[in-house]
Structure formats: structure tokens, C-alpha cells
Motif scaffolding. Structure first.
Motif, PDB file in Angstrom:
ATOM      1  N   TYR A 141       0.866  -1.175   0.000  1.00  0.00           N
ATOM      2  CA  TYR A 141       0.000   0.000   0.000  1.00  0.00           C
ATOM      3  C   TYR A 141       0.902   1.225   0.000  1.00  0.00           C
ATOM      4  O   TYR A 141       1.744   1.397   0.875  1.00  0.00           O
ATOM      5  CB  TYR A 141      -0.869  -0.040   1.257  1.00  0.00           C
ATOM      6  N   LYS A 143       0.834   5.530  -0.953  1.00  0.00           N
ATOM      7  CA  LYS A 143       0.133   6.761  -1.356  1.00  0.00           C
ATOM      8  C   LYS A 143      -1.337   6.523  -1.686  1.00  0.00           C
ATOM      9  O   LYS A 143      -1.834   6.934  -2.731  1.00  0.00           O
ATOM     10  CB  LYS A 143       0.840   7.414  -2.540  1.00  0.00           C
TER      11      LYS A 143
ATOM     12  N   VAL B  63       3.638   6.357  15.746  1.00  0.00           N
ATOM     13  CA  VAL B  63       4.366   7.367  15.002  1.00  0.00           C
ATOM     14  C   VAL B  63       3.289   8.370  14.570  1.00  0.00           C
ATOM     15  O   VAL B  63       2.327   8.018  13.898  1.00  0.00           O
ATOM     16  CB  VAL B  63       5.164   6.779  13.811  1.00  0.00           C
ATOM     17  N   SER B  70       3.351  13.250   5.723  1.00  0.00           N
ATOM     18  CA  SER B  70       3.003  11.923   6.271  1.00  0.00           C
ATOM     19  C   SER B  70       1.696  11.447   5.648  1.00  0.00           C
ATOM     20  O   SER B  70       1.540  10.269   5.310  1.00  0.00           O
ATOM     21  CB  SER B  70       2.816  11.977   7.786  1.00  0.00           C
ATOM     22  N   ASP B  72       0.510  12.266   2.804  1.00  0.00           N
ATOM     23  CA  ASP B  72       0.762  11.946   1.397  1.00  0.00           C
ATOM     24  C   ASP B  72       1.372  10.550   1.278  1.00  0.00           C
ATOM     25  O   ASP B  72       0.941   9.726   0.467  1.00  0.00           O
ATOM     26  CB  ASP B  72       1.694  13.005   0.785  1.00  0.00           C
ATOM     27  N   ARG B  73       2.376  10.275   2.123  1.00  0.00           N
ATOM     28  CA  ARG B  73       3.050   8.971   2.064  1.00  0.00           C
ATOM     29  C   ARG B  73       2.095   7.816   2.347  1.00  0.00           C
ATOM     30  O   ARG B  73       2.119   6.807   1.667  1.00  0.00           O
ATOM     31  CB  ARG B  73       4.192   8.929   3.076  1.00  0.00           C
ATOM     32  N   TYR B  74       1.275   7.961   3.364  1.00  0.00           N
ATOM     33  CA  TYR B  74       0.427   6.838   3.766  1.00  0.00           C
ATOM     34  C   TYR B  74      -0.893   6.768   3.006  1.00  0.00           C
ATOM     35  O   TYR B  74      -1.406   5.690   2.746  1.00  0.00           O
ATOM     36  CB  TYR B  74       0.140   6.898   5.266  1.00  0.00           C
ATOM     37  N   TYR B  75      -1.466   7.943   2.706  1.00  0.00           N
ATOM     38  CA  TYR B  75      -2.832   7.927   2.156  1.00  0.00           C
ATOM     39  C   TYR B  75      -2.956   8.624   0.806  1.00  0.00           C
ATOM     40  O   TYR B  75      -4.038   8.635   0.222  1.00  0.00           O
ATOM     41  CB  TYR B  75      -3.796   8.605   3.151  1.00  0.00           C
ATOM     42  N   GLY B  76      -1.896   9.228   0.334  1.00  0.00           N
ATOM     43  CA  GLY B  76      -1.983   9.977  -0.919  1.00  0.00           C
ATOM     44  C   GLY B  76      -2.793  11.249  -0.767  1.00  0.00           C
ATOM     45  O   GLY B  76      -3.369  11.754  -1.731  1.00  0.00           O
ATOM     46  N   ILE B  89      -0.055   6.267  13.707  1.00  0.00           N
ATOM     47  CA  ILE B  89      -0.147   4.835  13.400  1.00  0.00           C
ATOM     48  C   ILE B  89       0.703   4.073  14.413  1.00  0.00           C
ATOM     49  O   ILE B  89       1.834   4.486  14.694  1.00  0.00           O
ATOM     50  CB  ILE B  89       0.394   4.551  11.981  1.00  0.00           C
ATOM     51  N   ASN B  90       0.166   2.989  14.935  1.00  0.00           N
ATOM     52  CA  ASN B  90       0.954   2.151  15.847  1.00  0.00           C
ATOM     53  C   ASN B  90       2.280   1.790  15.174  1.00  0.00           C
ATOM     54  O   ASN B  90       2.311   1.406  14.011  1.00  0.00           O
ATOM     55  CB  ASN B  90       0.173   0.868  16.180  1.00  0.00           C
ATOM     56  N   ALA B 116      -9.736   7.657   0.255  1.00  0.00           N
ATOM     57  CA  ALA B 116      -8.339   7.364   0.613  1.00  0.00           C
ATOM     58  C   ALA B 116      -8.272   6.551   1.908  1.00  0.00           C
ATOM     59  O   ALA B 116      -7.522   5.573   2.004  1.00  0.00           O
ATOM     60  CB  ALA B 116      -7.553   8.661   0.770  1.00  0.00           C
ATOM     61  N   ASN B 119      -9.637   2.979   1.371  1.00  0.00           N
ATOM     62  CA  ASN B 119      -8.621   2.136   0.713  1.00  0.00           C
ATOM     63  C   ASN B 119      -7.601   1.627   1.728  1.00  0.00           C
ATOM     64  O   ASN B 119      -7.174   0.477   1.680  1.00  0.00           O
ATOM     65  CB  ASN B 119      -7.885   2.933  -0.370  1.00  0.00           C
ATOM     66  N   ARG B 120      -7.195   2.508   2.613  1.00  0.00           N
ATOM     67  CA  ARG B 120      -6.226   2.132   3.642  1.00  0.00           C
ATOM     68  C   ARG B 120      -6.805   1.044   4.555  1.00  0.00           C
ATOM     69  O   ARG B 120      -6.141   0.056   4.853  1.00  0.00           O
ATOM     70  CB  ARG B 120      -5.859   3.386   4.462  1.00  0.00           C
ATOM     71  N   SER B 123      -6.973  -2.257   2.793  1.00  0.00           N
ATOM     72  CA  SER B 123      -5.638  -2.830   2.638  1.00  0.00           C
ATOM     73  C   SER B 123      -5.181  -3.481   3.948  1.00  0.00           C
ATOM     74  O   SER B 123      -4.635  -4.594   3.945  1.00  0.00           O
ATOM     75  CB  SER B 123      -4.673  -1.716   2.217  1.00  0.00           C
TER      76      SER B 123
END
Lengths: 283, 173
Positions: A141, A143, B63, B70, B72-76, B89-90, B116, B119-120, B123
Motif C-alpha cells: 500500500y 500513497k 508514530v 506523512s 501523502d506517504r500513507y494515504y496519498g 499509526i501504531n 483514501a 482504501n487504507r 488494505s
């Protein structure tokens, strides 16, 4: 004489009035000069009108420090190590063990710079290559979307790929089954990004007391040995992370284990620091 | 001579008045601010809400999102899409607790933020369902919610309590 006194008082008044409404901002700029030195310049901009327009500037050279003439991200330092910015164009592909490194690097940007992560818990060399309609397909996973693992370098615009998978394969597919999937995935990554340099990281050890018949440190070391041969044959760079995480008996060091009450395979912050240091010294 | 002294005194008085005016301006402004603050209840920020959650509920080691990169990196999620954010996030790589509190920049951004986060969540569920069923169950019980411009995802064994704090702090129904 009287006129001089008057002029002086009027000047003082004007200065005081200006002092009431003006704002000063300092801007630091850096430029490299012809001799390869960085020149740091402090510019003081004075705004003295309501619209904030700058009407006066003064500047001074503050310091000069020598810099390398080559790009820092490709240049090892004098002692043979690389700096964290070397990893700015690197992507790490991995499972939950690498996810921990992801969160560690987020909290410690000094560790591996602006590195990218292409991870998913439970991902392995096998299940990330399952068919699209397979419910057990696991993809990283990144972005806001799941991505094809083999496209890691393309999606993240990276020129260095670090792969650490296999922990979730060995117990299910054995050493040889896992190795064949590793060979296929690494080939796909190379085909997708032929110019990317591929670093294959070993599987890491299991804490004492957590091993099973089909999932143990003996099998992991056997797999790692074959993974190194595969890397040598194909021009990948093999990195032995197992050895730096293991104690003298070959198990994961207790102080490096972040889940001694659960699976006995994940890392502590200290282990992540050791991992990053090793990478900086061995890439 | 007397005329000159009179002029000097006049100029000095003018200066004094100007200086006093400079000082009065700030005083007057703070008086106005004080009057306003007595009539308007300060709305809590998402950082305040996240802080309240951490104070009132046992939250695992995380974190936390320090800047919008952050997200952007994790969720766009980009800086233009959110006016406020907080959470984390743990950091173990195993436990799935994740708290994401967002305020969209506009109504038009709400749907994209919701997608977004969904989707996370999906996943995380896929990763855990066959590997860590206990964590998968926690994820399955949680959902992405929206309320006005707010979009939030609280994946936690304490989801209900945290959601209640979020809604109470922001006076949401």
C-alpha cells in the motif's frame, strides 16, 4: 542654529514614526561559489508600509563552508559509509518486519533520509504474485492505493530497490518453493526497472522458543544461503541482515525483539537503528 | 527666542502624542480581543482532540503525523485537501491501531478523503485477515466516518470511546 535643532527634532520624529510601523524579515540564502564553497548570505528586508512591500534591503555574508563538488546522494563519505540522503532515491519492499523500519524512519528522518516503503504485513515472495482475483493476493500500500510489487521502483521513482521478504514464505512453501518465487519476483522487478540497483536482504532470525518444525532458523539460514547464490548469479547485492540481528546461538537477540509476547520476529527501535547503521556501511 | 522655544515644545508634545498612540494601539487591540473571547467559545482543533483522546484513553505507541507529507506517504492526501489533521499509526508493524482525524478544505474534498481512508482500511484488512485474525477483527469493527467537513478513521480496540471524545470535543451529533 535654531534651524539645525529643528531639523534634528524632525529627523528624530520621522525615525520614531518609522520604528512604530516597520517590520524586518531575515532571509538566509546559500549559493556555491566558483571555488566550490557554500556562501551563506543573510538578507534583511525592511517593510515599512501597510501592504508589506519591501522598500529597503541590506545584506551580509555570514559564513563560508567547503562542500563536495559531487552530489551527496551518490558520494560515500571518507570512512566508506554513505549518508542518510543516499537513500532518498531508494525504496524498501517488505513485510511487517520492514513496516517497523518504515515507522522508525518516519520518526527518525536522520536514519535513512527520504526513503520510500512498499510494504504490507503478511506479504511474501509468493502471495504478492498471486492472480488478481485471488483473495489471498497481498500487495503493498503506497500513497493511498495498493500497488504491484514489481513496479516498486517505477511508482516511487527510485533507482535503488531493497527487498526483504521470505519470512511469510518458508513455513508454507519450503526453502525451494520460496526461492523460486524470489527468483521470479526479483526478475520482474529488474524487468520493470532495468536501471535500478537491486539489494536483496536476508530473512532475519526468530526469537528462541518461537520456532516450529517448518519455520525455524535452520531453514531460514538455508534459504538465505540459496538467496545469496541467486543474488550472486544475477548481479543483485546481497545484504546479510540475519547475522547482525542474531545472538551467538543464531536466534534473534532478545533486546532486538519487539514482540516477545507474540510472534518473536519483529524488531525494537534499537534493532532498527542497528539495521540502518549496517545499511549505511554496507551498500 | 521665545518663538523658537515654543516651536521646540510644540514638536516635543507632538512626538509624545505619537509615541503614546503607538502604545495605545496594542492596548486597545487586546481589549477588543478580550471582549471577543468572552462572547465566542474557542473551537477545539484536531490536535486538541487527538490530545484529549491520548489523555483519556489508553493509546498504543504511535508514530504521529508531524506534517502533511506523512498523509501523502500513507494515504496519498495532499496539503490542498485538508485544512487540519492529527493522528498516528501504531509503530510496531504488527498492531493495527491507527487514528486519522481530518478536516477537509472544502465539501468537494470530503469524498476523496473518505475514499483514501477506506482504501487504507481495506488494505489493512486484507493484510491481516489470514495472518493476524485478532487484529483483523478490530479493523473490521471500525469504519471511515464523515460529519460535515470532518473525515475520520479510528482503528482501535477503544474505537467507540475515542469516537465519542471526537464528537463531543467538536460538538458533532
Amino acid at each position: 542654529m535654531g534651524k539645525k535643532i529643528m531639523a534634528g527634532i524632525v529627523c528624530a520624529m520621522l525615525c520614531l514614526l518609522t520604528g512604530c510601523s516597520s517590520e524586518e524579515t531575515e532571509v538566509v540564502t546559500q549559493q556555491k561559489n566558483d571555488e566550490g564553497y557554500i556562501v551563506t548570505e543573510l538578507t534583511t528586508a525592511v517593510s515599512d508600509n501597510p501592504n508589506g512591500q519591501i522598500s529597503e534591503e541590506s545584506s551580509a555574508i555570514v559564513s563560508e563552508v567547503p562542500v563536495s563538488t559531487k552530489n551527496d546522494s551518490t558520494q560515500p563519505s571518507n570512512n566508506g559509509t554513505v549518508t542518510s540522503s543516499w537513500f532518498d532515491d531508494a525504496v524498501f519492499v517488505g513485510d511487517s518486519v520492514t513496516l517497523k523500519l518504515n515507522y522508525y524512519c518516519d520518526a527518525h528522518p536522520e536514519a535513512l533520509g527520504n526513503v520510500k516503503f512498499f510494504c504490507a504485513g503478511s506479504m511474501g515472495y509468493n502471495n504478492t504474485q498471486f492472480n488478481e482475483d485471488d483473495e489471498e493476493l497481498i500487495r503493498p500500500y503506497y500513497k493511498g492505493a495498493t500497488q504491484k510489487t514489481e513496479e516498486c521502483a517505477v511508482v516511487t521513482k527510485s533507482t535503488k530497490v531493497f527487498v526483504m521478504l521470505g519470512m511469510n514464505d518458508i513455513g508454507l512453501y519450503g526453502v525451494d518453493g520460496s526461492l523460486e518465487s524470489a527468483r521470479t519476483l526479483l526478475t520482474k522487478i529488474h524487468e520493470n526497472s532495468p536501471d535500478a540497483v537491486i539489494y536483496v536482504q536476508s530473512v532475519t532470525p526468530i526469537l528462541e522458543g518461537f520456532e516450529g518444525e517448518t519455520w525455524n532458523n535452520t531453514l531460514i539460514q538455508e534459504f538465505n544461503g540459496k538467496l545469496q547464490e541467486l543474488s550472486d548469479e544475477n548481479g543483485y547485492h546481497y545484504l546479510d541482515i540475519y547475522s547482525i540481528m542474531a545472538d551467538e546461538s543464531g536466534h534473534l537477540r532478545k533486546n532486538y525483539c519487539g514482540d516477545p509476547e507474540a510472534l518473536g520476529i519483529h524488531f525494537t527501535e534499537q534493532a532498527c537503528e542497528v539495521w540502518c547503521d549496517y545499511l549505511k556501511n554496507h551498500v | 527666542m521665545i518663538k523658537k522655544i515654543a516651536v521646540i515644545l510644540s514638536v516635543a508634545m507632538t512626538m509624545g502624542s505619537v509615541l503614546c498612540a503607538c502604545g495605545d494601539k496594542e492596548e486597545n487591540t487586546s481589549q477588543v480581543n478580550s471582549a471577543v473571547s468572552q462572547n465566542v467559545v474557542q473551537e477545539k482543533t484536531l490536535t486538541d482532540v487527538f490530545s484529549d483522546i491520548k489523555t483519556q484513553v489508553n493509546v498504543s505507541e504511535m508514530v504521529e503525523f508531524q506534517d502533511v507529507s506523512s498523509l501523502d506517504r500513507y494515504y496519498g492526501i495532499t496539503a490542498e485537501q485538508v485544512s487540519e489533521f492529527a493522528g498516528g499509526i501504531n509503530n510496531s508493524g504488527v498492531e493495527q491501531e491507527e487514528i486519522v482525524l481530518l478536516k477537509a478544505s472544502s465539501d468537494a474534498d470530503v469524498e476523496a478523503l473518505k475514499t483514501a481512508l477506506e482504501n487504507r482500511r481495506q488494505s489493512k484488512l486484507n493484510e491481516n485477515k489470514n495472518y493476524n485474525p485478532e487484529q483483523a477483527e478490530i479493523i473490521e469493527k471500525c469504519s471511515v466516518e464523515t460529519n460535515g467537513l470532518y473525515v475520520f478513521m479510528i482503528i482501535s480496540p477503544n474505537n467507540e470511546q475515542m469516537t465519542q471524545i471526537f464528537k463531543t470535543d467538536l460538538n458533532l451529533s
